[in-house]
Design an enzyme around this catalytic site. Structure first.
Site, PDB file in Angstrom:
ATOM      1  N   ASP A  26      -6.659   2.414  -2.345  1.00 18.83           N
ATOM      2  CA  ASP A  26      -6.039   1.329  -3.177  1.00 18.83           C
ATOM      3  C   ASP A  26      -7.209   0.731  -3.786  1.00 18.83           C
ATOM      4  O   ASP A  26      -8.153   0.235  -3.096  1.00 18.83           O
ATOM      5  CB  ASP A  26      -5.365   0.387  -2.026  1.00 18.83           C
TER       6      ASP A  26
ATOM      7  N   ASP B  27      -2.400   1.903  -8.912  1.00 22.57           N
ATOM      8  CA  ASP B  27      -3.618   1.774  -8.411  1.00 22.57           C
ATOM      9  C   ASP B  27      -3.724   2.307  -6.850  1.00 22.57           C
ATOM     10  O   ASP B  27      -4.636   1.961  -6.178  1.00 22.57           O
ATOM     11  CB  ASP B  27      -4.037   0.389  -8.264  1.00 22.57           C
ATOM     12  N   GLU B  28      -2.633   2.930  -6.387  1.00 24.01           N
ATOM     13  CA  GLU B  28      -2.559   3.407  -5.078  1.00 24.01           C
ATOM     14  C   GLU B  28      -2.294   5.047  -4.935  1.00 24.01           C
ATOM     15  O   GLU B  28      -1.363   5.366  -5.571  1.00 24.01           O
ATOM     16  CB  GLU B  28      -1.584   2.445  -4.151  1.00 24.01           C
TER      17      GLU B  28
HETATM   18 MG   LIG Z   1      -4.279  -2.761  -5.497  1.00 25.21          MG
END
Ligand SMILES: [Mg+2]
Length: 438
Positions: free
Chosen positions: A14, A109-110
């Site tokens: 992440d 973002d993961e």
């Molecule tokens: Mg994040």
């Protein structure tokens, strides 16, 4: 009750404060300073650096409410630059994908990766390797949570973020039940993936405070009160994997492109420009998934919060004679829908286009009364229009969205979003490449 070890191992990677981190890659002066990124139209705070969090800038807070704190602490305020974040995300996901044959991109973002076959390795060290390569190659700081289920990997990631002593990697994959139980007792139930505000309050009423309480709760009771989703969450906390990786992205059944305007407009001309641009953006997504659109909707909205103003929220549905992925034909259809529902005298704040019926290119029908006896989709035929679409997509991908566009999309765009503090398209536009000075 015992925690059952599963054969699966997942890592969740992440990006830390992702939007802010993207900005920092190209402007290192932002390093160590409080930074916030605003939503579309510069309305609310959608990303905060750790320094801004420490100053009590809440997530989602309207920017006008924190104006004083911003001034006092010289917080850097930026408009969102989604072109940059999307491009950085792709690069980051590409690097993460090198570490496992199976990867799920969960959000911008993961990303989950499958480490099931990696059990013999030192997974903490492997996690560090992932972090270091992403940092070195893309510039984004990340944290890695490793565990036997996705829900536990999410929590392990949170742990890695919150507690610096872990140096960005938490490996929970080989913990004993007692150790895991202890760790879970340190998290409120609301921190567990998918719980949040939705169920947190009701769980509290049942005396379920911590993630450990949730793991220990009676499964049948959870199921009867909350349904199977929460029951699965509890199982996952016990180490029983219920959610596998979702590796392939399902094609979208609907594609929506809509946005609030930077300022209200009453002019049909503005709405035509907006609808043209939104349709072209949706058409590009459609071509990317090799689909054709059979039905689309155009909608308009006035500002529902201004109760003193006359309200009008029409929707026009347009059926295409032949399903198509051609921007020109789709735009023509959308503009005809707009013409049907547009009324003078209303102050419009938003417009949008939705492709509601999408078919794969392979099942489309021939056009009985079409201008040729061939399939009307641009994707199946190497005719000039198809080549035009391919060229348009290619140019727009390389030179930046909207570089090549339809004339009815306009160049004035008085209605467009407010983005007064946006950074350049560092990675997707030649003219805006960062310049290194030696
Ligand atoms: Mg994040």
């Amino acid at each position: 009750m015992s925690f059952t070890p599963s054969a699966e191992i997942f890592a969740l990677v992440d990006g830390n404060n992702f939007y802010v981190s993207c900005e920092r890659v190209f402007n290192p002066r932002l390093e160590g300073r409080p930074v916030v990124v605003l939503s579309n139209n510069d309305g609310c705070v959608v990303a905060r650096s750790n320094e801004a969090r420490a100053l009590d800038i809440g997530m989602g807070v309207p920017v006008f409410k924190v104006r004083d704190i911003i001034r006092k602490h010289k917080i850097v305020v930026l408009s969102s630059n989604y072109t940059l974040y999307g491009d950085m995300s792709q690069r980051m996901m590409g690097v993460i994908g090198q570490f496992s044959p199976r990867q799920e991109i969960y959000s911008i973002d993961e990303s989950f990766v499958d480490l099931a076959g990696f059990g013999q390795r030192d997974l903490r060290a492997y996690g560090q390797e992932i972090r270091q390569r992403v940092r070195a190659w893309v510039g984004i700081p990340t944290c890695v949570g490793i565990a036997t289920t996705k829900t536990l990997a999410k929590l392990a990631n949170r742990c890695a973020k919150k507690r610096p002593e872990y140096e960005g990697v938490c490996d929970w994959s080989r913990l004993h039940s007692a150790q895991l139980e202890h760790l879970l007792s340190t998290f409120p139930a609301g921190d567990v993936w998918g719980i949040g505000h939705r169920w947190g309050g009701r769980l509290l009423e049942m005396g379920i405070r911590s993630a450990r309480d949730l793991a220990m709760a009676d499964l049948a009771l959870l199921r009867s009160r909350f349904g199977v989703v929460l029951e699965r969450t509890a199982r996952e906390l016990r180490g029983i994997s219920c959610h596998g990786l979702e590796v392939t992205v399902a094609d979208r059944k609907q594609i929506v492109s809509s946005r609030s305007f930077g300022q209200v407009t009453t002019a049909l001309e503005d709405l035509q420009e907006a609808v043209t641009q939104y349709t072209c953006r949706a058409a590009e997504k459609l071509r990317r998934q090799a689909g054709v659109c059979a039905t689309l909707q155009v909608f308009l909205q006035t500002n529902a919060y201004k109760t003193t103003e006359p309200q009008y929220h029409p929707v026009a549905t347009v059926k295409l004679t032949t399903p198509t992925d051609d921007s020109l034909r789709l735009t023509k259809a959308a503009l005809s829908g707009l013409g049907r529902v547009y009324r003078q005298g209303f102050r419009y704040i938003k417009a949008g286009v939705m492709f509601t019926e999408i078919l794969p290119t392979t099942v489309q029908q021939l056009e009985l009364f079409g201008d040729s006896a061939s399939p009307a989709s641009t994707s199946t035929l190497p005719d000039s229009r198809a080549r035009l679409m391919v060229a348009m997509d290619r140019v727009n991908r390389r030179a930046g969205p909207g570089t090549l566009h339809l004339a009815s999309g306009g160049i004035r765009n008085a209605w467009a979003m407010k983005r007064e503090r946006m950074t350049p398209a560092y990675t997707t536009r030649w003219e805006e490449l960062p310049v290194a000075q030696a």
